[in-house]
Design a protein around this motif. Structure first.
Motif, PDB file in Angstrom:
ATOM      1  N   GLN A   1       2.439 -17.511  32.878  1.00 13.29           N
ATOM      2  CA  GLN A   1       3.304 -16.374  33.161  1.00 13.29           C
ATOM      3  C   GLN A   1       3.346 -15.423  31.966  1.00 13.29           C
ATOM      4  OE1 GLN A   1       7.543 -17.152  33.527  1.00 13.29           O
ATOM      5  NE2 GLN A   1       7.616 -15.866  35.343  1.00 13.29           N
ATOM      6  N   GLN A   2       3.324 -15.985  30.783  1.00 14.43           N
ATOM      7  CA  GLN A   2       3.434 -15.190  29.581  1.00 14.43           C
ATOM      8  C   GLN A   2       2.201 -14.319  29.362  1.00 14.43           C
ATOM      9  OE1 GLN A   2       3.780 -17.478  26.005  1.00 14.43           O
ATOM     10  NE2 GLN A   2       4.851 -15.871  24.926  1.00 14.43           N
ATOM     11  N   VAL A   3       1.021 -14.786  29.763  1.00 12.56           N
ATOM     12  CA  VAL A   3      -0.203 -14.041  29.480  1.00 12.56           C
ATOM     13  C   VAL A   3      -0.701 -13.251  30.682  1.00 12.56           C
ATOM     14  CG1 VAL A   3      -0.903 -15.702  27.726  1.00 12.56           C
ATOM     15  CG2 VAL A   3      -1.718 -15.991  30.061  1.00 12.56           C
ATOM     16  N   THR A   4       0.069 -13.188  31.760  1.00 13.17           N
ATOM     17  CA  THR A   4      -0.339 -12.413  32.918  1.00 13.17           C
ATOM     18  C   THR A   4      -0.304 -10.931  32.573  1.00 13.17           C
ATOM     19  OG1 THR A   4       0.545 -14.076  34.435  1.00 13.17           O
ATOM     20  CG2 THR A   4       0.160 -11.875  35.323  1.00 13.17           C
ATOM     21  N   PRO A   5      -1.431 -10.243  32.633  1.00 16.11           N
ATOM     22  CA  PRO A   5      -1.459  -8.824  32.249  1.00 16.11           C
ATOM     23  C   PRO A   5      -0.818  -7.929  33.303  1.00 16.11           C
ATOM     24  CG  PRO A   5      -3.617  -9.508  33.028  1.00 16.11           C
ATOM     25  CD  PRO A   5      -2.769 -10.755  32.984  1.00 16.11           C
ATOM     26  N   ILE A   6      -0.274  -6.804  32.845  1.00 16.23           N
ATOM     27  CA  ILE A   6       0.317  -5.836  33.761  1.00 16.23           C
ATOM     28  C   ILE A   6      -0.510  -4.556  33.842  1.00 16.23           C
ATOM     29  CG2 ILE A   6       2.658  -6.705  33.450  1.00 16.23           C
ATOM     30  CD1 ILE A   6       3.182  -4.430  31.504  1.00 16.23           C
TER      31      ILE A   6
ATOM     32  N   LEU B   1      -4.542  -2.631  32.454  1.00 16.31           N
ATOM     33  CA  LEU B   1      -5.829  -2.720  31.756  1.00 16.31           C
ATOM     34  C   LEU B   1      -6.116  -1.382  31.089  1.00 16.31           C
ATOM     35  CD1 LEU B   1      -8.433  -4.471  31.303  1.00 16.31           C
ATOM     36  CD2 LEU B   1      -9.405  -3.251  33.258  1.00 16.31           C
ATOM     37  N   VAL B   2      -6.533  -1.416  29.836  1.00 13.12           N
ATOM     38  CA  VAL B   2      -6.909  -0.199  29.121  1.00 13.12           C
ATOM     39  C   VAL B   2      -8.322   0.185  29.562  1.00 13.12           C
ATOM     40  CG1 VAL B   2      -7.273   0.868  26.881  1.00 13.12           C
ATOM     41  CG2 VAL B   2      -5.475  -0.846  27.154  1.00 13.12           C
TER      42      VAL B   2
ATOM     43  N   ARG C   1      -8.058  -0.974  22.470  1.00 12.71           N
ATOM     44  CA  ARG C   1      -9.471  -0.811  22.774  1.00 12.71           C
ATOM     45  C   ARG C   1      -9.685  -0.906  24.284  1.00 12.71           C
ATOM     46  NH1 ARG C   1      -8.932   0.818  18.551  1.00 12.71           N
ATOM     47  NH2 ARG C   1      -9.827   0.169  16.552  1.00 12.71           N
ATOM     48  N   SER C   2     -10.784  -0.314  24.744  1.00  9.43           N
ATOM     49  CA  SER C   2     -11.120  -0.413  26.161  1.00  9.43           C
ATOM     50  C   SER C   2     -11.254  -1.875  26.568  1.00  9.43           C
ATOM     51  CB  SER C   2     -12.436   0.327  26.445  1.00  9.43           C
ATOM     52  OG  SER C   2     -12.305   1.703  26.168  1.00  9.43           O
ATOM     53  N   ASP C   3     -10.811  -2.176  27.762  1.00 10.89           N
ATOM     54  CA  ASP C   3     -10.833  -3.527  28.348  1.00 10.89           C
ATOM     55  C   ASP C   3      -9.750  -4.445  27.801  1.00 10.89           C
ATOM     56  OD1 ASP C   3     -13.040  -2.862  29.981  1.00 10.89           O
ATOM     57  OD2 ASP C   3     -14.447  -3.391  28.390  1.00 10.89           O
ATOM     58  N   ASP C   4      -8.879  -3.941  26.912  1.00 12.11           N
ATOM     59  CA  ASP C   4      -7.722  -4.743  26.513  1.00 12.11           C
ATOM     60  C   ASP C   4      -6.815  -4.933  27.728  1.00 12.11           C
ATOM     61  OD1 ASP C   4      -8.510  -4.992  23.922  1.00 12.11           O
ATOM     62  OD2 ASP C   4      -7.064  -3.576  23.084  1.00 12.11           O
ATOM     63  N   ALA C   5      -6.337  -6.145  27.933  1.00 14.40           N
ATOM     64  CA  ALA C   5      -5.391  -6.430  29.008  1.00 14.40           C
ATOM     65  C   ALA C   5      -3.987  -6.459  28.407  1.00 14.40           C
ATOM     66  CB  ALA C   5      -5.712  -7.757  29.678  1.00 14.40           C
ATOM     67  N   ILE C   6      -3.134  -5.546  28.838  1.00 16.95           N
ATOM     68  CA  ILE C   6      -1.780  -5.441  28.291  1.00 16.95           C
ATOM     69  C   ILE C   6      -0.887  -6.499  28.923  1.00 16.95           C
ATOM     70  CG2 ILE C   6       0.251  -3.976  28.049  1.00 16.95           C
ATOM     71  CD1 ILE C   6      -1.593  -1.567  28.002  1.00 16.95           C
TER      72      ILE C   6
ATOM     73  N   VAL D   1       3.350  -3.727  21.533  1.00 15.66           N
ATOM     74  CA  VAL D   1       2.394  -3.958  22.615  1.00 15.66           C
ATOM     75  C   VAL D   1       1.625  -5.247  22.338  1.00 15.66           C
ATOM     76  CG1 VAL D   1       0.444  -3.036  23.925  1.00 15.66           C
ATOM     77  CG2 VAL D   1       2.134  -1.471  22.951  1.00 15.66           C
ATOM     78  N   LYS D   2       1.611  -6.130  23.321  1.00 17.70           N
ATOM     79  CA  LYS D   2       0.849  -7.369  23.196  1.00 17.70           C
ATOM     80  C   LYS D   2      -0.325  -7.295  24.168  1.00 17.70           C
ATOM     81  CE  LYS D   2       2.955 -11.221  22.558  1.00 17.70           C
ATOM     82  NZ  LYS D   2       3.797 -12.441  22.730  1.00 17.70           N
ATOM     83  N   VAL D   3      -1.541  -7.499  23.651  1.00 23.77           N
ATOM     84  CA  VAL D   3      -2.729  -7.398  24.498  1.00 23.77           C
ATOM     85  C   VAL D   3      -3.566  -8.659  24.389  1.00 23.77           C
ATOM     86  CG1 VAL D   3      -2.790  -4.890  24.239  1.00 23.77           C
ATOM     87  CG2 VAL D   3      -4.183  -6.312  22.728  1.00 23.77           C
ATOM     88  N   LYS D   4      -4.290  -8.925  25.444  1.00 26.84           N
ATOM     89  CA  LYS D   4      -5.261 -10.023  25.450  1.00 26.84           C
ATOM     90  C   LYS D   4      -6.642  -9.409  25.339  1.00 26.84           C
ATOM     91  CE  LYS D   4      -6.398 -14.325  27.860  1.00 26.84           C
ATOM     92  NZ  LYS D   4      -7.868 -14.209  27.810  1.00 26.84           N
ATOM     93  N   ARG D   5      -7.351  -9.771  24.276  1.00 27.76           N
ATOM     94  CA  ARG D   5      -8.702  -9.254  24.020  1.00 27.76           C
ATOM     95  C   ARG D   5      -9.636 -10.446  23.886  1.00 27.76           C
ATOM     96  NH1 ARG D   5      -9.010  -5.453  19.039  1.00 27.76           N
ATOM     97  NH2 ARG D   5      -7.697  -4.209  20.449  1.00 27.76           N
ATOM     98  N   GLY D   6     -10.442 -10.666  24.923  1.00 24.22           N
ATOM     99  CA  GLY D   6     -11.282 -11.860  24.927  1.00 24.22           C
ATOM    100  C   GLY D   6     -10.400 -13.088  24.996  1.00 24.22           C
ATOM    101  N   ASN D   7     -10.559 -13.979  24.019  1.00 25.87           N
ATOM    102  CA  ASN D   7      -9.742 -15.192  23.968  1.00 25.87           C
ATOM    103  C   ASN D   7      -8.568 -15.071  23.003  1.00 25.87           C
ATOM    104  OD1 ASN D   7     -11.424 -16.604  25.787  1.00 25.87           O
ATOM    105  ND2 ASN D   7     -12.854 -17.112  24.125  1.00 25.87           N
ATOM    106  N   SER D   8      -8.361 -13.852  22.472  1.00 26.50           N
ATOM    107  CA  SER D   8      -7.299 -13.655  21.484  1.00 26.50           C
ATOM    108  C   SER D   8      -6.164 -12.838  22.073  1.00 26.50           C
ATOM    109  CB  SER D   8      -7.857 -12.935  20.248  1.00 26.50           C
ATOM    110  OG  SER D   8      -8.914 -13.670  19.658  1.00 26.50           O
TER     111      SER D   8
END
Length: 254
Positions: free
Chosen positions: A156-161, A163-164, A179-184, A217-224
């Motif tokens: 639930q915490q990492v579910t993106p709302i 996409l950049v 960056r492009s493709d970052d999931a917010i 802003v918290k984003v998921k970029r790849g595995n980070s």
């Protein structure tokens, strides 16, 4: 007699992180110069008649922009060095069976400052876990075991709302490190748990009411997962498009 002390992988990583922090601090100082002149990296320095603008310190702004560009390049190089150092650090940990569980090195935000990630040392109560608590497993003679995870909570915490889709160079979003493709995952107070609106309206409203203010802003970029800070402000692209972020987002609904 001179004694030479070899730098351990951990010491090397910590030194590089400190150097990175200094670069980010200097970026923040030069960004403050731009903010004081109410200008960013791309706006023209001359008026409609081609004369230097009299509402800003043109020489100071030009120098600040030059330094920021140079420092951003230095920062990219330093992050590459840190990546190599982290590989060495993790490899050493795997070799002796006492490697760290996690290490966070964040990208700079709009003000050039990022939260520092603790670099664990794997030696008893002096090793810091990602949650900031000291690990005492080794000190007690016990093998370190990762804390139990609530998979539903993590999911639930990492579910993106959102996409950049793309980020314009020199824009507030670019300066923030988006960056492009970052999931917010988190945008200010907005996340998947409290944002059911299928459009970008809640995010746009937050940006509109946050001009000149910091938005976490918290984003998921790849595995980070990265923690960034964006400061919305009036910004004009090369093709004269007006924006407060300088990035195109696409809403993600579940």
């Amino acid at each position: 007699m001179v004694t030479c002390t070899l730098e351990t992988p951990r010491d090397k990583a910590m030194r590089l992180v400190r150097e990175k922090d200094k670069i980010e601090q200097e970026i923040a100082e030069w960004n403050a110069v731009l903010n004081a002149n109410n200008i960013g990296m791309r706006e023209p320095l001359v008026d409609s008649e081609g004369f230097p603008r009299n509402d800003i310190d043109v020489a100071r702004v030009r120098h600040a922009r030059h330094r920021i560009i140079c420092l951003q390049n230095d920062h990219k190089d330093k992050m590459k060095e840190i990546e190599v150092a982290l590989d060495e650090f993790y490899a050493g940990g795997r070799a002796d069976g006492a490697g760290p569980s996690n290490m966070n090195v964040h990208q700079p935000n709009a003000n050039g400052h990022v939260p520092n990630g603790h670099i664990p040392n794997g030696h008893g109560s002096n090793g810091y876990l990602p949650n900031g608590h000291a690990s005492n497993g080794v000190a007690n003679g016990e093998a370190h075991q990762p804390p139990p995870r609530n998979e539903a909570s993590i999911e639930q915490q990492v579910t993106p709302i959102a996409l950049v889709v793309n980020v314009c160079e020199g824009s507030p979003a670019d300066l923030a490190g988006l960056r492009s493709d970052d999931a917010i995952i988190q945008f200010g107070s907005l996340n998947s748990r409290n944002t059911e609106e299928p459009s970008l309206a809640p995010m746009e409203e937050l940006v509109t009411h946050s001009i000149g203010r910091r938005i976490q802003v918290k984003v998921k970029r790849g595995n980070s997962v990265l923690n960034l800070v964006v400061v919305p402000r009036p910004w004009q692209s090369d093709d004269n498009r007006q924006s407060l972020l300088g990035a195109n987002l696409r809403r993600i609904t579940n």
